[in-house]
Design a protein around this motif. Structure first.
Motif, mmCIF file in Angstrom:
data_model
loop_
_atom_site.group_PDB
_atom_site.id
_atom_site.type_symbol
_atom_site.label_atom_id
_atom_site.label_comp_id
_atom_site.label_asym_id
_atom_site.label_seq_id
_atom_site.Cartn_x
_atom_site.Cartn_y
_atom_site.Cartn_z
ATOM 1 N N THR A 7 7.557 -0.759 -1.923
ATOM 2 C CA THR A 7 6.986 -1.160 -0.646
ATOM 3 C C THR A 7 5.485 -1.397 -0.803
ATOM 4 O O THR A 7 4.953 -1.300 -1.893
ATOM 5 C CB THR A 7 7.212 -0.045 0.397
ATOM 6 O OG1 THR A 7 6.756 1.179 -0.180
ATOM 7 C CG2 THR A 7 8.678 0.083 0.742
ATOM 8 N N ALA A 8 4.811 -1.694 0.286
ATOM 9 C CA ALA A 8 3.349 -1.882 0.237
ATOM 10 C C ALA A 8 2.695 -0.577 -0.169
ATOM 11 O O ALA A 8 3.160 0.482 0.200
ATOM 12 C CB ALA A 8 2.853 -2.321 1.611
ATOM 13 N N PRO A 9 1.598 -0.652 -0.941
ATOM 14 C CA PRO A 9 0.897 0.570 -1.337
ATOM 15 C C PRO A 9 0.407 1.334 -0.120
ATOM 16 O O PRO A 9 0.060 0.726 0.904
ATOM 17 C CB PRO A 9 -0.285 0.066 -2.160
ATOM 18 C CG PRO A 9 -0.082 -1.379 -2.385
ATOM 19 C CD PRO A 9 0.953 -1.873 -1.437
ATOM 20 N N ARG A 53 -3.336 0.437 -4.996
ATOM 21 C CA ARG A 53 -3.670 -0.727 -5.826
ATOM 22 C C ARG A 53 -4.580 -0.321 -6.986
ATOM 23 O O ARG A 53 -4.485 -0.868 -8.075
ATOM 24 C CB ARG A 53 -4.364 -1.797 -4.994
ATOM 25 C CG ARG A 53 -3.417 -2.479 -4.030
ATOM 26 C CD ARG A 53 -4.041 -3.726 -3.403
ATOM 27 N NE ARG A 53 -3.481 -3.956 -2.087
ATOM 28 C CZ ARG A 53 -2.281 -4.535 -1.880
ATOM 29 N NH1 ARG A 53 -1.546 -4.963 -2.882
ATOM 30 N NH2 ARG A 53 -1.813 -4.685 -0.655
ATOM 31 N N GLU A 54 -5.505 0.619 -6.676
ATOM 32 C CA GLU A 54 -6.464 1.021 -7.701
ATOM 33 C C GLU A 54 -6.478 2.539 -7.819
ATOM 34 O O GLU A 54 -6.382 3.238 -6.815
ATOM 35 C CB GLU A 54 -7.873 0.588 -7.303
ATOM 36 C CG GLU A 54 -8.195 -0.858 -7.518
ATOM 37 C CD GLU A 54 -9.626 -1.116 -7.048
ATOM 38 O OE1 GLU A 54 -10.553 -0.525 -7.635
ATOM 39 O OE2 GLU A 54 -9.772 -1.857 -6.059
ATOM 40 N N ARG A 93 -1.152 10.444 6.704
ATOM 41 C CA ARG A 93 -1.248 9.506 5.570
ATOM 42 C C ARG A 93 -1.112 10.248 4.237
ATOM 43 O O ARG A 93 -0.484 9.758 3.297
ATOM 44 C CB ARG A 93 -2.605 8.768 5.586
ATOM 45 C CG ARG A 93 -2.664 7.665 6.631
ATOM 46 C CD ARG A 93 -3.903 6.801 6.417
ATOM 47 N NE ARG A 93 -3.791 5.953 5.223
ATOM 48 C CZ ARG A 93 -4.788 5.260 4.688
ATOM 49 N NH1 ARG A 93 -5.988 5.351 5.234
ATOM 50 N NH2 ARG A 93 -4.598 4.515 3.626
ATOM 51 N N LEU A 94 -1.709 11.447 4.174
ATOM 52 C CA LEU A 94 -1.615 12.231 2.939
ATOM 53 C C LEU A 94 -0.185 12.743 2.752
ATOM 54 O O LEU A 94 0.354 12.759 1.642
ATOM 55 C CB LEU A 94 -2.603 13.395 2.986
ATOM 56 C CG LEU A 94 -2.736 14.189 1.689
ATOM 57 C CD1 LEU A 94 -3.169 13.295 0.530
ATOM 58 C CD2 LEU A 94 -3.732 15.343 1.859
ATOM 59 N N LEU A 96 5.223 12.780 0.096
ATOM 60 C CA LEU A 96 6.663 12.506 0.262
ATOM 61 C C LEU A 96 7.116 11.454 -0.749
ATOM 62 O O LEU A 96 8.206 11.542 -1.312
ATOM 63 C CB LEU A 96 6.957 12.025 1.683
ATOM 64 C CG LEU A 96 6.779 13.051 2.811
ATOM 65 C CD1 LEU A 96 7.095 12.414 4.166
ATOM 66 C CD2 LEU A 96 7.663 14.285 2.603
ATOM 67 N N ALA A 97 6.245 10.496 -1.007
ATOM 68 C CA ALA A 97 6.610 9.418 -1.932
ATOM 69 C C ALA A 97 6.765 9.907 -3.365
ATOM 70 O O ALA A 97 7.429 9.271 -4.181
ATOM 71 C CB ALA A 97 5.560 8.301 -1.862
#
Lengths: 317, 317
Positions: B2-4, B32-33, B162-163, B168-169
């Motif tokens: 999915t999107a970063p 991305r970075e 967000r964290l 979770l990912a």
């Protein structure tokens, strides 16, 4: 396969150690006959289903008849009564041994019952898992592990050598020492470690400020290692602490003294004392891996955990 | 893929945890970075060889420039200085987190340095092995393990979420609690267990009546389990005990009290007290296996030991 080392072996008790010996004898052809005795009928039936012997008995006296080698594979506390029960039925010249984790007390309890015409060679394989019962045994349990034999001053040397040959055939390495020294060594490498593992698990379970469910959830941070040891057979371990009392109390005193000193270092912020100890202990781990007594894989090479069924919405599924 | 989740993540420190996070971000495309910073040049070069980031820096201030998320992956005792060093260079709106095993002290040390325009969400993945350094990291480290986040009362909830998404990912499960409660829980499930493991290994090494070589040879009887934990990183663990002093001392007092009572049971031959505890602890092991936090294989499913090269005449070869 070479010629069997014994004509007939009797195994009194068929738990983790007894069944592992039985599998070794069977799969490596170390004896022609194996008589298995255990008190519980269900266990005996299970041993028979697993083909752990050639004859099966509820009465140990029956099992030892004509046996060249009799091994008591029982909790330490049961060895005296078992010796009394089998003594009148032992064949002259038979070797009598055991696998108990304490040797002084086993000698004291068994020796008075044994007739002069048998050879008594107490033994202790330093191998095991946290599992018990006849299903727990496996062929490789003793491989590359030490078995300690503690013959008495008047034990026939040839008997000790015959028993050594059996243990070597299972893949074990064998060392001979006195019962007293055995009990000191085991107190520090096994008995006190088990005691503090049982203890920390008990302490964690009894807290009011941290719930049992938190202890379980976050156990991968160290605690779970202790719970494996603290899952060992309760009867066996009760007997060990009751019968190796003096050596355990001596080693426990040393442990507590050292812990008090660590506690003081924490209280007063003595980081160097902590760092020095933590560096020293790392070297001992390396020696154990080097000696082939543990795996070098991280986390013991633990198998991947199963998913927690209680967390159905868990990520990544 | 999915999107970063983030444009740019900065990892300050690239040991076991830092490198495992880096591998997760890279292999799962979570940012991305990734800017990696570490003080030691050799470590930085190794991180680059292992392709753990997209840019590599000796100066943490440089690494955090334009980062949406900065994670300090350092021993607890280094977090304050690192926060001071990066603070002036943090992008407004950035999330700042860490992975330290103590949360109260990390909050105390970092918070005063952080500008009001960043979101501070301390964190702690309850996962690890006894190995350290950038080579120790692996993708599955956090899988099915808990990560605890301890946002402060004034932390923006969106930042915490967000964290959480990042953790979770990686396959982790996430729980939120206060820093104070975290420190109590970790004291009992991790810090005191490590302390007593370090301690027993030290005690065993210092005995006069049992040699170090005996301790190593016979370690499969329980001792070796403790040496794994006692091989953990000395700096990291020194810092933990110095910074979570009060909770550790509190839990240690409970442990010692319980141990004294066990010692008394052994001295007076109270077999029932021992048996009761040993039965209770077995149930906790079962719960941990049930919760997917450890394997049910005997001996943790340890890989077969290698042969001892010092015993050339060893049996079975």
């Amino acid at each position: 396969m070479t010629a069997p080392l014994f004509e007939k072996v009797a195994l009194i008790g068929i738990g983790l150690i007894g069944s592992s010996i039985a599998i070794n004898i069977r799969d490596r052809g170390l004896a022609r006959e194996v008589a298995v005795a255990t008190r519980r009928e269900a266990t005996l039936r299970r041993a028979e289903e697993l083909r752990l012997g050639t004859s099966f008995h509820l009465d140990p006296a029956e099992a030892v008849r004509d046996a060249d080698l009799v091994i008591l594979c029982l909790p330490v506390g049961s060895c005296g009564a078992a010796a009394a029960a089998i003594a009148p039925h032992l064949k002259p010249g038979a070797i009598v041994s055991d696998v108990g984790s304490v040797k002084g007390a086993v000698v004291d309890q068994m020796r008075p019952h044994l007739p002069a015409h048998v050879h008594f060679v107490p033994g202790h394989p330093i191998a095991g898992t946290e599992q018990s019962g006849p299903d727990a045994g496996f062929l490789e349990l003793f491989e590359n592990r030490w078995t300690i034999l503690t013959p008495l001053p008047d034990t026939d040397e040839a008997a000790t050598e015959r028993l050594r040959a059996l243990w070597l055939a299972t893949g074990a390495m064998v060392e001979v020492m006195t019962p007293e020294h055995h009990d000191l060594v085991l107190a520090i490498v096994s008995h006190v470690p088990h005691l503090i593992a049982y203890n920390i698990v008990g302490t964690a379970a009894d807290l009011e400020t941290v719930t049992q469910s938190e202890v379980i959830k976050f156990s991968a941070s160290g605690f779970r290692d202790f719970t494996r040891i603290a899952a060992s057979d309760p009867t066996m371990w009760r007997d060990i602490f009751l019968t190796n009392r003096d050596a355990v109390l001596e080693m426990l005193a040393r442990f507590s003294e050292d812990l008090a000193s660590l506690q003081r270092a924490i209280r007063w912020g003595d980081g160097d004392a902590l760092f020095d100890l933590f560096t020293r202990t790392r070297a001992i781990r390396r020696s154990i891996v080097q000696a082939g007594q543990d795996t070098e894989e991280a986390n013991f090479g633990r198998l991947k955990p199963r998913r927690d069924p209680w967390n159905e919405g868990a990520p990544g599924e």
